[in-house]
Design a protein around this motif. Structure first.
Motif, mmCIF file in Angstrom:
data_model
loop_
_atom_site.group_PDB
_atom_site.id
_atom_site.type_symbol
_atom_site.label_atom_id
_atom_site.label_comp_id
_atom_site.label_asym_id
_atom_site.label_seq_id
_atom_site.Cartn_x
_atom_site.Cartn_y
_atom_site.Cartn_z
ATOM 1 N N CYS A 138 0.848 -1.204 0.000
ATOM 2 C CA CYS A 138 0.000 0.000 0.000
ATOM 3 C C CYS A 138 0.882 1.253 0.000
ATOM 4 O O CYS A 138 1.947 1.263 0.627
ATOM 5 C CB CYS A 138 -0.861 -0.050 1.265
ATOM 6 S SG CYS A 138 -1.789 1.448 1.591
ATOM 7 N N ASN A 167 2.592 4.565 1.143
ATOM 8 C CA ASN A 167 3.038 4.958 2.504
ATOM 9 C C ASN A 167 3.360 3.761 3.398
ATOM 10 O O ASN A 167 3.764 3.924 4.542
ATOM 11 C CB ASN A 167 2.031 5.892 3.204
ATOM 12 C CG ASN A 167 1.734 7.119 2.361
ATOM 13 O OD1 ASN A 167 2.650 7.718 1.802
ATOM 14 N ND2 ASN A 167 0.461 7.485 2.239
ATOM 15 N N GLU A 168 3.123 2.563 2.896
ATOM 16 C CA GLU A 168 3.540 1.303 3.551
ATOM 17 C C GLU A 168 3.176 1.193 5.043
ATOM 18 O O GLU A 168 4.037 0.933 5.875
ATOM 19 C CB GLU A 168 5.048 1.105 3.372
ATOM 20 C CG GLU A 168 5.461 1.027 1.913
ATOM 21 C CD GLU A 168 6.918 0.609 1.736
ATOM 22 O OE1 GLU A 168 7.712 0.769 2.682
ATOM 23 O OE2 GLU A 168 7.242 0.117 0.640
ATOM 24 N N PRO A 169 1.900 1.365 5.378
ATOM 25 C CA PRO A 169 1.543 1.256 6.799
ATOM 26 C C PRO A 169 1.749 -0.151 7.378
ATOM 27 O O PRO A 169 1.911 -0.299 8.591
ATOM 28 C CB PRO A 169 0.063 1.654 6.833
ATOM 29 C CG PRO A 169 -0.431 1.440 5.435
ATOM 30 C CD PRO A 169 0.735 1.703 4.543
ATOM 31 N N ASN A 190 -7.554 1.820 6.921
ATOM 32 C CA ASN A 190 -6.264 2.511 6.870
ATOM 33 C C ASN A 190 -5.658 2.458 5.462
ATOM 34 O O ASN A 190 -5.209 3.480 4.932
ATOM 35 C CB ASN A 190 -5.307 1.865 7.891
ATOM 36 C CG ASN A 190 -4.076 2.714 8.145
ATOM 37 O OD1 ASN A 190 -3.946 3.826 7.633
ATOM 38 N ND2 ASN A 190 -3.147 2.185 8.917
ATOM 39 N N ILE A 191 -5.679 1.280 4.824
ATOM 40 C CA ILE A 191 -5.109 1.217 3.459
ATOM 41 C C ILE A 191 -6.017 1.947 2.458
ATOM 42 O O ILE A 191 -5.526 2.522 1.491
ATOM 43 C CB ILE A 191 -4.788 -0.236 3.009
ATOM 44 C CG1 ILE A 191 -6.020 -1.133 2.970
ATOM 45 C CG2 ILE A 191 -3.691 -0.842 3.869
ATOM 46 C CD1 ILE A 191 -5.761 -2.502 2.332
ATOM 47 N N ASN A 250 -7.650 4.688 3.190
ATOM 48 C CA ASN A 250 -7.309 6.101 3.387
ATOM 49 C C ASN A 250 -5.951 6.451 2.769
ATOM 50 O O ASN A 250 -5.685 7.615 2.474
ATOM 51 C CB ASN A 250 -7.316 6.452 4.878
ATOM 52 C CG ASN A 250 -8.721 6.420 5.466
ATOM 53 O OD1 ASN A 250 -9.702 6.494 4.722
ATOM 54 N ND2 ASN A 250 -8.826 6.288 6.780
ATOM 55 N N ASN A 251 -5.101 5.433 2.589
ATOM 56 C CA ASN A 251 -3.806 5.643 1.933
ATOM 57 C C ASN A 251 -3.899 5.437 0.414
ATOM 58 O O ASN A 251 -2.877 5.357 -0.263
ATOM 59 C CB ASN A 251 -2.746 4.727 2.536
ATOM 60 C CG ASN A 251 -2.164 5.281 3.829
ATOM 61 O OD1 ASN A 251 -1.369 6.215 3.813
ATOM 62 N ND2 ASN A 251 -2.583 4.724 4.956
ATOM 63 N N ASN A 252 -5.150 5.321 -0.066
ATOM 64 C CA ASN A 252 -5.447 5.233 -1.502
ATOM 65 C C ASN A 252 -4.784 4.035 -2.188
ATOM 66 O O ASN A 252 -4.184 4.154 -3.256
ATOM 67 C CB ASN A 252 -5.072 6.541 -2.221
ATOM 68 C CG ASN A 252 -5.867 6.709 -3.512
ATOM 69 O OD1 ASN A 252 -6.993 6.210 -3.630
ATOM 70 N ND2 ASN A 252 -5.294 7.391 -4.490
#
Length: 271
Positions: A211, A213-215, A242-243, A245-247
């Motif tokens: 994803c 930004n690699e959360p 969360n992923i 929101n990180n598109n």
């Protein structure tokens, strides 16, 4: 392929879950599906999964698939294992764990190396990574082609920085491009003893870890997310949000469950 508590099968062409995180509880197993963001250009889902369990006999059997180009290769594998389901259930019911895992490997190789299956693979568009996991008693066994990931989360292992069981392998698939159509097929097999106490098995396709930004690229972030005070269902849903929101564009499919082992696990001789 029914959606009973004992058996569940799904492929992304049936329902894609684009923009719609979905978490489903099957007895003690959680299946999470997210098709990715349409804003990022996603319009299909080529993942698939199969879940079979028998609580009385203390085993689970899971297949996780991450196809590309089309979902045809994932559907082909699910169709093959729908036919093999009665045989697999018999093998998982065998008394000896060692015999179960050895025969399971033989059976899976029979499926993938059968000329009829190879011929069908040549006719599909695209290919799939395939991760097969069986847990019986205090052991987990896996058969892996490609880059789907199997984690084992346990506090004793986490203290030593160990989370991941299989190694991701790139350029390895089943389908139109097929490792089992080579002179020497390439795949990985492993067995691991579960530790005493709570063991969380967590299978995921690569959308989660690749994803933007690699959360969740570091497994400790997945471990911590699952150790929130919420139930596993809520924790996995919040990971999907969360992923989202990180598109994230790529689809993510997760299968996860916790097994409590009462038997003692192997320890060093000086402890």
């Amino acid at each position: 392929m029914g959606n009973s508590f004992e058996d569940f099968s799904w492929v992304g062409s049936q329902e894609n879950f684009v923009d719609q995180p979905n978490v489903l509880q099957l007895n003690h197993i959680i299946v999470g599906r997210y098709g990715g963001n349409s804003f990022a250009g996603q319009d299909k889902n080529e993942d698939g999964c199969f879940v079979c369990l028998n609580e009385k006999e203390d085993w689970e059997f899971v297949i996780l698939l991450d196809a590309h180009n089309t979902s045809e290769s994932a559907k082909l594998i699910l169709d093959q294992f729908a036919l093999k389901k009665p045989k697999i259930k018999i093998l998982l019911s065998l008394q000896t764990n060692h015999e179960t895992f050895k025969k399971l490997e033989d059976e899976i190789l029979n499926v993938f190396q059968c000329e009829e299956f190879l011929s069908l693979c040549r006719k599909v568009t695209g290919e799939t990574a395939c991760l097969i996991v069986a847990r019986k008693d205090k052991y987990v066994w896996w058969f892996s082609v490609g880059d789907c990931i199997l984690y084992l989360f346990h506090q004793e292992l986490a203290a030593l920085g160990q989370y991941q069981l299989n190694q991701r392998q790139f350029y390895e698939w089943i389908g139109q491009v097929n490792t089992f159509d080579q002179e020497v097929p390439c795949y990985s097999v492993g067995i691991r003893e579960l530790r005493q106490g709570e063991n969380c098995l967590f299978l995921t396709t690569d959308g989660l870890i690749e994803c933007p930004n690699e959360p969740y690229s570091n497994p400790i972030t997945i471990y911590n997310a699952l150790n929130n005070l919420n139930d596993d269902e809520s924790n996995i849903l919040s990971m999907f949000i969360n992923i989202k929101n990180n598109n994230v564009r790529d689809s993510t499919t997760v299968v996860s469950w916790t097994v409590t082992i009462s038997k003692e696990a192997t320890r060093p001789s000086n402890q």
